[in-house]
Design an enzyme around this catalytic site. Structure first.
Site, mmCIF file in Angstrom:
data_model
loop_
_atom_site.group_PDB
_atom_site.id
_atom_site.type_symbol
_atom_site.label_atom_id
_atom_site.label_comp_id
_atom_site.label_asym_id
_atom_site.label_seq_id
_atom_site.Cartn_x
_atom_site.Cartn_y
_atom_site.Cartn_z
ATOM 1 N N HIS A 164 0.834 -1.204 0.000
ATOM 2 C CA HIS A 164 0.000 0.000 0.000
ATOM 3 C C HIS A 164 0.868 1.254 0.000
ATOM 4 C CE1 HIS A 164 -3.639 2.160 2.101
ATOM 5 N NE2 HIS A 164 -2.969 2.985 1.311
ATOM 6 N N HIS B 51 0.921 4.937 -2.467
ATOM 7 C CA HIS B 51 0.474 5.733 -3.617
ATOM 8 C C HIS B 51 1.712 6.341 -4.267
ATOM 9 C CE1 HIS B 51 -3.723 5.598 -2.069
ATOM 10 N NE2 HIS B 51 -3.072 5.463 -0.928
ATOM 11 N N HIS C 279 -9.797 1.238 0.097
ATOM 12 C CA HIS C 279 -9.589 2.085 1.279
ATOM 13 C C HIS C 279 -10.879 2.138 2.099
ATOM 14 C CE1 HIS C 279 -5.908 3.344 -0.640
ATOM 15 N NE2 HIS C 279 -5.616 4.168 0.362
ATOM 16 N N GLU D 176 -10.520 4.200 7.641
ATOM 17 C CA GLU D 176 -9.424 5.127 7.940
ATOM 18 C C GLU D 176 -10.045 6.434 8.424
ATOM 19 O OE1 GLU D 176 -7.439 6.755 4.553
ATOM 20 O OE2 GLU D 176 -5.741 7.507 5.703
ATOM 21 N N ASP E 264 1.977 4.064 2.859
ATOM 22 C CA ASP E 264 0.894 4.905 2.335
ATOM 23 C C ASP E 264 1.417 6.025 1.417
ATOM 24 O OD1 ASP E 264 -1.734 5.518 1.919
ATOM 25 O OD2 ASP E 264 -2.145 6.293 3.921
ATOM 26 N N ASP E 265 1.760 7.175 1.973
ATOM 27 C CA ASP E 265 2.329 8.307 1.222
ATOM 28 C C ASP E 265 3.545 8.776 2.006
ATOM 29 O OD1 ASP E 265 0.011 8.887 -0.783
ATOM 30 O OD2 ASP E 265 -0.971 8.769 1.160
#
Ligand code: ZN
Length: 322
Positions: free
Chosen positions: A11, A13, A189, A192, A270-271
């Site tokens: 996961h 991006h 997603h 969250e 994630d990011d």
């Protein structure tokens, strides 16, 4: 430190993985003023809405097939240096259309970067095509049809990202049906920015093998039992959750509680630079802050490979490296 541990990521991006130094170089290349966006080598934002704006501004600095090749190669090479053997990057062909190069060139560039990183380091990579929740169901179906063509062999999965508090999972049911029929791996997603209901809707409507985040399932004991019983894999991203204020601190993060309840959990970034983290740092946090033993962390990495959207030969090869 967990440098000695093998790592895998499900996961991340890709535009959210752009190192600020690379984003600055891109801004220079295109003469874009990034004051207020990048300060002291970090991305600047305060809440989820601003984060999404910031993300889009960084994404807009990547404009050609070659830019995307550089981005993917830079990120995967960095992962490999930290002991990572496998990475799934979340990609948005819609973005390729927005910037005018088209979805095909966008994916071609990313694939070239994945292949270059693999040639240099051995790291294996795949792409998950994502639909964007805050754009609604109709563009999502178009993207699902595009993903279903599976023009590139490294595209193996399908995801729904974006603002979780907009629209309902049901609005994306048809897009997921298209992706499922095409044989793409499904993740979504949920759990969250929205609570347990969002996870339950995702399970009922999408029937994914994995949930992106899913951590707020912890608000509902029945739901946690269901996730454990069904073997749905949670792509947890603790650093992201803390940065976005989903939980007040790592001490309050439910990773251990979910694991102890029998849920299959994995570690993800994630990011990463947006959340001042990296996959390596997520592993370090699991070890040093959350107190997981190396064997427990290895089990999460094994779970990630078991749940990876890859063919069985590749899975066996990756498992043999653990
Ligand atoms: Zn995400």
């Amino acid at each position: 430190m967990t440098l000695h541990l093998k790592k895998a990521e499900l996961h991340c991006h890709i535009e959210g993985a752009a190192p600020p130094a690379l984003a600055l170089a891109q801004a220079d290349k295109y003469g874009v003023d990034v004051s207020g966006l990048i300060e002291d080598g970090s991305y600047v934002w305060t809440d989820f809405s601003e984060f999404i704006v910031c993300y889009d501004r960084v994404a807009s600095l990547f404009r050609t097939e070659e830019d995307y090749a550089t981005l993917a190669e830079t990120y995967l090479t960095e992962l490999s240096a930290a002991g990572t053997i496998y990475s799934e990057i979340i990609v948005s062909p819609d973005h390729g259309n927005t910037i005018g190069i088209g979805a095909d060139a966008y994916l071609r560039g990313l694939a070239a970067g994945i292949e270059a990183a693999k040639a240099a380091t051995g790291i294996e990579g795949r792409m998950i095509i994502t639909i964007i929740r805050h754009l609604g169901g109709e563009p999502a179906e178009r993207t699902a049809f595009y993903a279903a063509r599976r023009d590139h062999p490294l595209v193996t999965g399908f995801n729904l990202a974006g603002e979780e508090r907009m629209y309902r999972v049901a609005d994306f049911a048809r897009a997921y049906d298209i992706a499922r029929d095409a044989g793409l791996g499904l993740t979504i997603h949920a759990g969250e920015m929205a609570g347990a209901d969002s996870v339950r809707d995702a399970l009922d409507i999408v029937r994914p093998s994995r949930i992106s985040h899913g951590v707020r399932a912890i608000e509902d004991a029945d739901l946690v039992r269901r996730i454990a019983a069904e073997g749905v894999v949670l792509e947890t991203c603790p650093g992201s959750n803390i940065a976005l204020g989903v939980f007040p601190g790592f001490h309050a993060h439910p990773l251990r509680a979910l694991r102890d309840a029998g849920c299959r959990v994995t570690l993800n970034a994630d990011d990463p630079p947006f959340f001042h983290t990296s996959l390596a740092q997520e592993y370090d946090i699991a070890s040093e802050v959350m107190g997981f033993a190396d064997a427990e962390i290895d089990a999460m990495t094994r779970t990630a490979i078991e749940a990876a959207f890859v063919d069985e030969d590749t899975r066996a090869m990756l498992l043999s490296k653990l």
